[in-house]
Design a protein around this motif. Structure first.
Motif, PDB file in Angstrom:
ATOM      1  N   ARG A 271       0.833  -1.204   0.000  1.00  0.00           N
ATOM      2  CA  ARG A 271       0.000   0.000   0.000  1.00  0.00           C
ATOM      3  C   ARG A 271       0.863   1.248   0.000  1.00  0.00           C
ATOM      4  O   ARG A 271       0.581   2.226  -0.711  1.00  0.00           O
ATOM      5  CB  ARG A 271      -0.913  -0.041   1.222  1.00  0.00           C
ATOM      6  N   HIS A 272       1.915   1.198   0.803  1.00  0.00           N
ATOM      7  CA  HIS A 272       2.815   2.342   0.858  1.00  0.00           C
ATOM      8  C   HIS A 272       3.501   2.559  -0.487  1.00  0.00           C
ATOM      9  O   HIS A 272       3.643   3.693  -0.967  1.00  0.00           O
ATOM     10  CB  HIS A 272       3.854   2.119   1.961  1.00  0.00           C
ATOM     11  N   ARG A 275       1.001   4.119  -2.962  1.00  0.00           N
ATOM     12  CA  ARG A 275       0.817   5.551  -2.714  1.00  0.00           C
ATOM     13  C   ARG A 275       2.023   6.344  -3.215  1.00  0.00           C
ATOM     14  O   ARG A 275       1.879   7.442  -3.748  1.00  0.00           O
ATOM     15  CB  ARG A 275       0.597   5.784  -1.215  1.00  0.00           C
ATOM     16  N   TRP A 276       3.190   5.755  -2.980  1.00  0.00           N
ATOM     17  CA  TRP A 276       4.398   6.473  -3.426  1.00  0.00           C
ATOM     18  C   TRP A 276       4.411   6.594  -4.940  1.00  0.00           C
ATOM     19  O   TRP A 276       4.729   7.651  -5.493  1.00  0.00           O
ATOM     20  CB  TRP A 276       5.630   5.711  -2.931  1.00  0.00           C
ATOM     21  N   GLU A 278       1.772   6.597  -6.905  1.00  0.00           N
ATOM     22  CA  GLU A 278       0.708   7.526  -7.302  1.00  0.00           C
ATOM     23  C   GLU A 278       1.150   8.969  -7.123  1.00  0.00           C
ATOM     24  O   GLU A 278       0.908   9.830  -7.980  1.00  0.00           O
ATOM     25  CB  GLU A 278      -0.550   7.239  -6.487  1.00  0.00           C
ATOM     26  N   ARG A 279       1.825   9.260  -6.028  1.00  0.00           N
ATOM     27  CA  ARG A 279       2.303  10.617  -5.813  1.00  0.00           C
ATOM     28  C   ARG A 279       3.338  11.002  -6.869  1.00  0.00           C
ATOM     29  O   ARG A 279       3.396  12.130  -7.342  1.00  0.00           O
ATOM     30  CB  ARG A 279       2.904  10.744  -4.395  1.00  0.00           C
ATOM     31  N   ASN A 282       1.456  11.777 -10.080  1.00  0.00           N
ATOM     32  CA  ASN A 282       0.797  13.079  -9.986  1.00  0.00           C
ATOM     33  C   ASN A 282       1.801  14.227 -10.126  1.00  0.00           C
ATOM     34  O   ASN A 282       1.529  15.256 -10.774  1.00  0.00           O
ATOM     35  CB  ASN A 282       0.050  13.201  -8.665  1.00  0.00           C
TER      36      ASN A 282
END
Length: 295
Positions: A271-272, A275-276, A278-279, A282
């Motif tokens: 999960r971490h 998220r990393w 995805e950031r 972005n």
């Protein structure tokens, strides 16, 4: 007035007559020449002939040791002969009252031994000395041992009491508070060679209360005993099945917990990472949008 006590007149003091009888019995025993020697099985006994002679005289006399009507040992012309039953375990000491020593005593050695000394006189041997020794061989039972045999059934315990190497025939009993209990599997055996006895007995009791048992062994006029104390547990002791169940549950639980922790850590890590990523995407998109108008 004559107060002399006459033997023919009944005495008004019975204790005096008893005292006289005891004195006569003692004199009779002393004059009979019977000496008593008491030993235990497997020990050595020294029996004295109570007669001393010189070495030169030893070659001329005859010395006989016998038990009841059985020959034990003879010394003739200075040579010693031992009968088969006492061979290799009986020796003589002619320098010390012509005594004999019997080694490794057996119960069958009980009896009265007689020493006879004959000296030559006018072409024949005449009796010059005779004495008797009474040998008493004891076989004492050692203090019994009590062993815990575990649980034959729930809430019940079994113990066994045993002892061996004694004589005569023993009797074993279990006691609690002075009362005899019912025992199980009582066995009694006798060694055919040594004649010594072995005895054992088992006892079952309830573990839910305190106990103090006495194992009492009687043989002849003697006794030996051992005590066994039992204190009930505050909590019931786990059974063998329960112990086995816990032995399975604990490792399995440990393995399950380890797997859960590993899966949880893996999920958190994934999960971490997502998220990393995805950031990062972005951020790259924003950079591209900022650069596009200027271009």
């Amino acid at each position: 007035m004559d107060h002399t006590l006459k033997w023919g007149i009944p005495s008004k003091r019975p204790y005096l007559k008893l005292f006289q009888l005891l004195v006569l019995a003692g004199l009779f025993y002393f004059c009979s020449g019977v000496i008593q020697v008491t030993k235990t099985v497997k020990e050595a006994a020294m029996l004295s002939c109570d007669y001393n002679i010189s070495t030169e005289e030893l070659k001329r006399v005859r010395i006989y040791w016998q038990k009841d009507n059985e020959m034990v040992l003879a010394v003739m012309s200075g040579k010693v002969k031992v009968w088969p039953r006492y061979e290799n375990r009986t020796i003589t000491d002619v320098t010390s009252n012509l005594c004999i020593v019997i080694l490794a005593l057996r119960l069958s050695d009980n009896g009265t031994y007689t020493c006879v000394i004959q000296k030559p006189e006018k072409g024949s041997y005449k009796l010059k000395h005779r004495t008797s020794v009474k040998l008493m061989v004891r076989a004492d039972f050692p203090v019994p041992s009590i062993t815990d045999l575990g649980n034959p059934s729930p809430n019940n315990r079994r113990i066994i009491c045993s002892t061996s190497g004694g004589f005569p025939k023993p009797h074993l009993s279990w006691l609690e508070n002075g009362e005899e209990l019912n025992s199980t599997n009582t066995t009694l055996s006798q060694d055919p060679e040594t004649e010594l006895y072995t005895i054992s007995s088992e006892l079952d009791f309830n573990m839910t209360s305190n106990h103090s048992f006495v194992c009492l062994v009687k043989y002849g006029g003697l006794t030996v005993s051992q005590t066994f104390n039992w204190q009930k547990s505050a909590k019931p002791a786990p059974s063998a099945n329960q112990l086995l169940l816990w032995a399975i549950i604990i490792p399995v639980s440990a393995c399950g917990i380890s797997v859960i922790i590993a899966v949880t850590l893996t999920c958190l890590s994934c999960r971490h990472a997502a998220r990393w990523r995805e950031r990062t995407r972005n951020k790259e998109s924003m950079e591209m949008e900022r650069i596009s108008p200027s271009t």
